[in-house]
Design an enzyme around this catalytic site. Structure first.
Site, short mmCIF file in Angstrom:
data_model
loop_
_atom_site.label_atom_id
_atom_site.label_comp_id
_atom_site.label_asym_id
_atom_site.label_seq_id
_atom_site.Cartn_x
_atom_site.Cartn_y
_atom_site.Cartn_z
N LYS A 149 0.86 -1.18 0.00
CA LYS A 149 0.00 0.00 0.00
C LYS A 149 0.89 1.22 0.00
O LYS A 149 2.05 1.16 0.45
CB LYS A 149 -0.87 0.02 1.27
P1 NAD Z 1 -12.92 7.33 -2.93
O1 NAD Z 1 -11.96 8.38 -2.56
O2 NAD Z 1 -13.27 7.14 -4.36
O3 NAD Z 1 -14.30 7.54 -2.12
C1 NAD Z 1 -14.39 7.64 -0.73
C2 NAD Z 1 -15.80 8.05 -0.39
O4 NAD Z 1 -15.99 7.99 1.03
C3 NAD Z 1 -16.16 9.47 -0.81
O5 NAD Z 1 -17.49 9.51 -1.30
C4 NAD Z 1 -16.07 10.25 0.51
O6 NAD Z 1 -16.88 11.42 0.50
C5 NAD Z 1 -16.61 9.19 1.46
N1 NAD Z 1 -16.30 9.43 2.85
C6 NAD Z 1 -15.12 9.79 3.42
N2 NAD Z 1 -15.27 9.92 4.75
C7 NAD Z 1 -16.57 9.61 5.02
C8 NAD Z 1 -17.35 9.55 6.18
N3 NAD Z 1 -16.82 9.84 7.36
N4 NAD Z 1 -18.65 9.20 6.10
C9 NAD Z 1 -19.20 8.91 4.90
N5 NAD Z 1 -18.51 8.94 3.75
C10 NAD Z 1 -17.21 9.29 3.81
O7 NAD Z 1 -12.35 5.95 -2.29
P2 NAD Z 1 -12.65 4.46 -2.76
O8 NAD Z 1 -11.64 4.07 -3.77
O9 NAD Z 1 -14.10 4.31 -3.05
O10 NAD Z 1 -12.28 3.65 -1.42
C11 NAD Z 1 -13.20 3.51 -0.34
C12 NAD Z 1 -12.75 2.34 0.55
O11 NAD Z 1 -12.65 1.14 -0.23
C13 NAD Z 1 -11.38 2.52 1.19
O12 NAD Z 1 -11.38 1.86 2.44
C14 NAD Z 1 -10.45 1.77 0.24
O13 NAD Z 1 -9.26 1.35 0.85
C15 NAD Z 1 -11.35 0.60 -0.12
N6 NAD Z 1 -11.00 -0.09 -1.36
C16 NAD Z 1 -10.91 0.57 -2.56
C17 NAD Z 1 -10.62 -0.13 -3.72
C18 NAD Z 1 -10.61 0.52 -5.06
O14 NAD Z 1 -10.48 -0.21 -6.07
N7 NAD Z 1 -10.75 1.83 -5.19
C19 NAD Z 1 -10.37 -1.51 -3.65
C20 NAD Z 1 -10.46 -2.16 -2.43
C21 NAD Z 1 -10.79 -1.44 -1.28
#
Ligand code: NAD
Length: 420
Positions: free
Chosen positions: A109
């Site tokens: 990461k």
């Molecule tokens: P992103 O930046 O695209 O979106 C994050 C979202 O969460 C946004 O809508 C933001 O406004 C919201 N958010 C942040 N704090 C918040 C809160 N306190 N309450 C409600 N909403 C809140 O990120 P992402 O890529 O969608 O990742 C989200 C999660 O999924 C993370 O934990 C990441 O590690 C995990 N993840 C992502 C991927 C990927 O392919 N992008 C893969 C596996 C896991």
């Protein structure tokens, strides 16, 4: 160094989950120690020209948990809370996730402590290129292949490919995944994580005998993961009644129009104020009576207090580490919630990243239908293996998922032996 890592709450959580699972697996002490701690931890200072003429120094990190089973893989996060301990925790979870899915990777990461929402596109580009430049000796298609995570996207990956290709003097698309299609990204990668969240959630509903047409859901977070999880659930017939993001939460008892919501977010930058919805307190939204609760935002969203109040039947962990260990214990004791642990639930992203890497290595591309069908085949097999293991060993789904992943890594460590 162990103390620095353990001082971070998220690393403490990952370490506690690991210890509990190692105990369950009765791993011997030496293998246990070798599996638990990261192989490489890199930190960089990143000076960047800002638009107002200042030079700001940011700090970026990359942690490679293990290289025993292949190159390492994991996202790059841009968020103010990024620190080395958090990055190490996320790398450890990636390690078990790749092993659970039987992908030929270790976990990694990366991240930079910054707030991309307050930076111009030019500042983000300069920061990304500087980070890529520092990372170049340590990444590559045979060593470590980054991907997007919170606060980063396909454009971020495009800047990394361009920086790496410029330095190499040739086009090197295999250095990252989650790229735009025109840079040899994979069809289906953008929606893969969210699609996988919805796919595993509907599989859990079917085990509970709930038809998707009669089911309802709440999704926390409307970024890459949350928006596609919500959209796929809606296409599957599930009423997505509540959605939140960092600015607030919205509710419609008859189900939100997720495609319309996506347009609204593109225009306004937030889910708040969407037509045909009412505002709801974001914490209240999480404890409403729905079939599926999908936390798809940040770590530690579900506390002990919230766990006691949850009314969902399926908890689909789209985010990494959304449930604290104390909340986990409550959920396990309650026994009325079907938990799909993060390493299983959000594995769609790394799985399609793996497909993207394979396509890049072979200079070949699959159609979206081929990609999604391969993804569903792999996720269904792993989901069923996990549930069968939990039933046979009479353990919770979290321990089952981690045990399957950790055992895979421990066996490789034992077989390879310890050098020198
Ligand atoms: P992103 O930046 O695209 O979106 C994050 C979202 O969460 C946004 O809508 C933001 O406004 C919201 N958010 C942040 N704090 C918040 C809160 N306190 N309450 C409600 N909403 C809140 O990120 P992402 O890529 O969608 O990742 C989200 C999660 O999924 C993370 O934990 C990441 O590690 C995990 N993840 C992502 C991927 C990927 O392919 N992008 C893969 C596996 C896991």
């Amino acid at each position: 160094m162990k103390e620095i890592l353990l001082a971070n709450e998220t690393f403490g959580m990952a370490a506690e989950q690991f210890d509990r699972t190692a105990e369950f697996l009765e791993l011997n002490e030496s293998v246990r120690e070798r599996c638990k701690w990261p192989k490489r931890m890199l930190s960089f200072s990143l000076p960047v020209h800002m638009d107002d003429g200042r030079t700001e120094v940011f700090f970026g990190h990359r942690v490679q948990h293990h290289l025993s089973r292949g190159p390492v893989k994991g996202g790059i996060r841009y968020h103010p809370s990024v620190e080395i301990g958090e990055v190490a925790a996320l790398a450890m979870w990636m390690n078990w996730k790749c092993a659970l899915m039987k992908l030929p990777y270790g976990g990694a990461k990366g991240g930079i402590a910054c707030n991309p929402r307050e930076m111009s596109l030019g500042e983000q580009e300069r920061l990304t290129r500087r980070f890529a430049q520092e990372l170049l000796p340590f990444i590559g298609e045979d060593i470590d292949i980054p991907a997007p995570d919170v606060g980063t996207n396909a454009q971020t990956m495009a800047w990394i490919v361009d920086t790496a290709s410029t330095q190499a003097g040739r086009f090197t698309p295999g250095v990252v995944t989650g790229k735009p299609l025109e840079l040899q990204g994979s069809a289906g990668r953008t929606q893969a994580t969210g699609h996988g969240v919805a796919f595993t959630a509907t599989r859990a509903l079917s085990r509970l005998g709930v038809k998707t047409n009669n089911a309802s859901a709440v999704v926390q977070g409307f970024g890459n993961v949350g928006s596609y999880a919500a959209e796929t659930l809606m296409f599957d017939g599930v009423k997505v009644k509540g959605v939140s993001d960092v600015s607030g939460a919205i509710w419609n008892d008859n189900g939100l129009d997720i495609c319309g919501l996506r347009q609204h977010v593109m225009k306004t930058g937030s889910v708040v104020g969407f037509d045909n919805s009412e505002a709801i307190d974001p914490q209240e939204m999480m404890i409403q009576k729905v079939d599926v609760l999908a936390p798809c935002a940040m770590e530690r969203a579900i506390s002990k207090v919230m766990a006691e109040k949850l009314q969902c039947r399926v908890l689909a962990e789209g985010a990494n580490g959304p449930t604290t260990p104390e909340a986990d214990a409550i959920i396990e004791e309650r026994g009325d919630i079907f938990l799909i642990p993060d390493v299983m639930c959000n594995a769609g992203g790394v799985t399609v990243s793996y497909f993207e890497w394979v396509q890049n290595l072979q200079r070949f591309s699959w159609t979206e239908r081929e990609v999604i069908s391969k993804l569903e085949t792999l996720m269904a097999a792993t989901f069923d293996r996990l549930v069968a293991f939990a039933e046979a060993r009479k353990c919770g789904h979290r321990v089952a998922a981690l045990a399957l992943g950790i055992k895979e890594v421990a066996d490789v460590k034992k077989t390879r032996g310890l050098y020198p």
